[in-house]
Design a protein around this motif. Sequence first.
Motif, mmCIF file in Angstrom:
data_model
loop_
_atom_site.group_PDB
_atom_site.id
_atom_site.type_symbol
_atom_site.label_atom_id
_atom_site.label_comp_id
_atom_site.label_asym_id
_atom_site.label_seq_id
_atom_site.Cartn_x
_atom_site.Cartn_y
_atom_site.Cartn_z
ATOM 1 N N PHE B 3 10.897 -14.495 1.058
ATOM 2 C CA PHE B 3 9.947 -14.764 -0.026
ATOM 3 C C PHE B 3 10.658 -15.510 -1.156
ATOM 4 O O PHE B 3 11.877 -15.424 -1.293
ATOM 5 C CB PHE B 3 9.409 -13.446 -0.614
ATOM 6 N N CYS B 17 7.759 -8.670 -9.310
ATOM 7 C CA CYS B 17 7.436 -9.189 -7.975
ATOM 8 C C CYS B 17 8.670 -9.142 -7.078
ATOM 9 O O CYS B 17 8.597 -8.718 -5.923
ATOM 10 C CB CYS B 17 6.916 -10.629 -8.071
ATOM 11 N N TYR B 18 9.786 -9.576 -7.638
ATOM 12 C CA TYR B 18 11.053 -9.586 -6.902
ATOM 13 C C TYR B 18 11.392 -8.166 -6.443
ATOM 14 O O TYR B 18 11.742 -7.933 -5.288
ATOM 15 C CB TYR B 18 12.148 -10.130 -7.829
ATOM 16 N N VAL B 21 9.167 -6.935 -3.505
ATOM 17 C CA VAL B 21 9.537 -7.535 -2.219
ATOM 18 C C VAL B 21 10.858 -6.946 -1.721
ATOM 19 O O VAL B 21 10.983 -6.536 -0.567
ATOM 20 C CB VAL B 21 9.627 -9.076 -2.334
ATOM 21 N N LYS B 22 11.840 -6.878 -2.607
ATOM 22 C CA LYS B 22 13.173 -6.463 -2.185
ATOM 23 C C LYS B 22 13.295 -4.960 -1.942
ATOM 24 O O LYS B 22 13.852 -4.518 -0.948
ATOM 25 C CB LYS B 22 14.193 -6.888 -3.253
ATOM 26 N N LYS B 27 12.217 -6.894 1.955
ATOM 27 C CA LYS B 27 12.373 -8.217 2.552
ATOM 28 C C LYS B 27 13.244 -9.093 1.651
ATOM 29 O O LYS B 27 13.370 -8.827 0.456
ATOM 30 C CB LYS B 27 10.999 -8.891 2.750
ATOM 31 N N VAL B 29 14.359 -12.047 -0.687
ATOM 32 C CA VAL B 29 13.611 -12.771 -1.725
ATOM 33 C C VAL B 29 14.581 -13.494 -2.654
ATOM 34 O O VAL B 29 15.665 -12.997 -2.950
ATOM 35 C CB VAL B 29 12.679 -11.802 -2.508
ATOM 36 N N CYS B 45 6.705 -17.200 2.190
ATOM 37 C CA CYS B 45 5.667 -16.879 1.208
ATOM 38 C C CYS B 45 6.205 -17.146 -0.195
ATOM 39 O O CYS B 45 7.323 -16.752 -0.517
ATOM 40 C CB CYS B 45 5.265 -15.408 1.335
ATOM 41 N N GLU B 206 1.670 -6.059 -8.195
ATOM 42 C CA GLU B 206 3.102 -5.711 -8.260
ATOM 43 C C GLU B 206 3.370 -4.574 -9.247
ATOM 44 O O GLU B 206 4.433 -3.985 -9.254
ATOM 45 C CB GLU B 206 3.934 -6.957 -8.610
ATOM 46 N N LYS B 219 0.677 -2.355 -3.184
ATOM 47 C CA LYS B 219 1.682 -2.599 -2.145
ATOM 48 C C LYS B 219 1.081 -3.272 -0.921
ATOM 49 O O LYS B 219 1.749 -4.061 -0.243
ATOM 50 C CB LYS B 219 2.307 -1.251 -1.752
ATOM 51 N N PHE B 222 1.316 -6.901 -0.189
ATOM 52 C CA PHE B 222 2.614 -7.333 0.308
ATOM 53 C C PHE B 222 2.820 -6.935 1.775
ATOM 54 O O PHE B 222 3.348 -7.711 2.571
ATOM 55 C CB PHE B 222 3.735 -6.765 -0.584
ATOM 56 N N VAL B 226 3.400 -9.346 5.176
ATOM 57 C CA VAL B 226 4.451 -9.124 6.177
ATOM 58 C C VAL B 226 3.838 -9.031 7.573
ATOM 59 O O VAL B 226 4.302 -9.670 8.527
ATOM 60 C CB VAL B 226 5.248 -7.838 5.850
#
Lengths: 82, 237
Positions: B3, B17-18, B21-22, B27, B29, B45, B206, B219, B222, B226
Amino acid sequence: MHKARVYVTLKPSILDPQGNAVKNGLESLGFADVTDVRVGKYLEVSLDVVDKNVALEQVEEMCKKLLANPVIEDYRFELVEG
Amino acid sequence: MKFAVIVFPGSNCDADCYHVVKEVIKKDVDYVWHQEKDFQAEYDCLILPGGFSYGDYLRTGSIARFSPIMNKVIEFAEAGGLVLGICNGFQILTEAGLLPGALVRNKELKFVCKDTFLRVENDQTPFTSDYTKGQVIKIPVAHGEGAYVCDENTLKKLKENNQIVFRYSTSLGEVTASSNFNGSTDNIAGIVNEKGNVLGMMPHPERCAEAVLGNDFGKYIFTSIVKWLEGGAPGGK
């Protein structure tokens, strides 16, 4: 040198809550005759361009690309020397 | 799977947001600065986060739309890549022409920061397969200019193509005038483009992606992404 006076206004179909708030303010001040207020933007763009037609073209493009959003706004402008 | 969170001067939800994702969906990013002319990695994405890019000068999102990286964002979206715009990100996507319509000042003029209820109108997008159609989710908003507007033709097309993804509703899922706190056309809180690969939404998923923050309804945006990227959702790769 030219200066463009650009007026950007909300399209009639778009609600203008800001204009309504100003209208209410004017009413509170006693201006009972005010029937509507619309708030827009006024921009002055100075250009180092001698040819008036070139300036017109440039300002037209600026309005289309950035200064106004055609989805919600109308624009008009006038060009003066200096 | 990777991402990217695009960072503009004035973005303020980029770290959230970071983090989601992380740390929540675990995932890869990267942050990508708006002045970059190209991506340094292959992304699956892109997320355009909330905030006040360029101080909301002129119109929200109007200056950010001309950031160098936006050429690549537009290219990526047009090639079918997944792009999620949240709040200011949604405003930037409409200014860039990747989503129809525009976002204007809330009808009551106030900046509204509160939990809102959304009814999921379309669970067939890459962003919503982990929800079900008609489900009511609670996601916070924080904006002063989030009233979605578009002309009648556009609205008709949005409906015909099933592009309206979220609508402001009551906790029971009734789409009412009183739940439409910002004055959006047809209670619209989020839409996708015609192809379905670009989602713009005013509420902040987020901010509610972990139980510790109140709820984790956000969630599933996101996790849906995925799932779609892994090919486990309808229309996925």
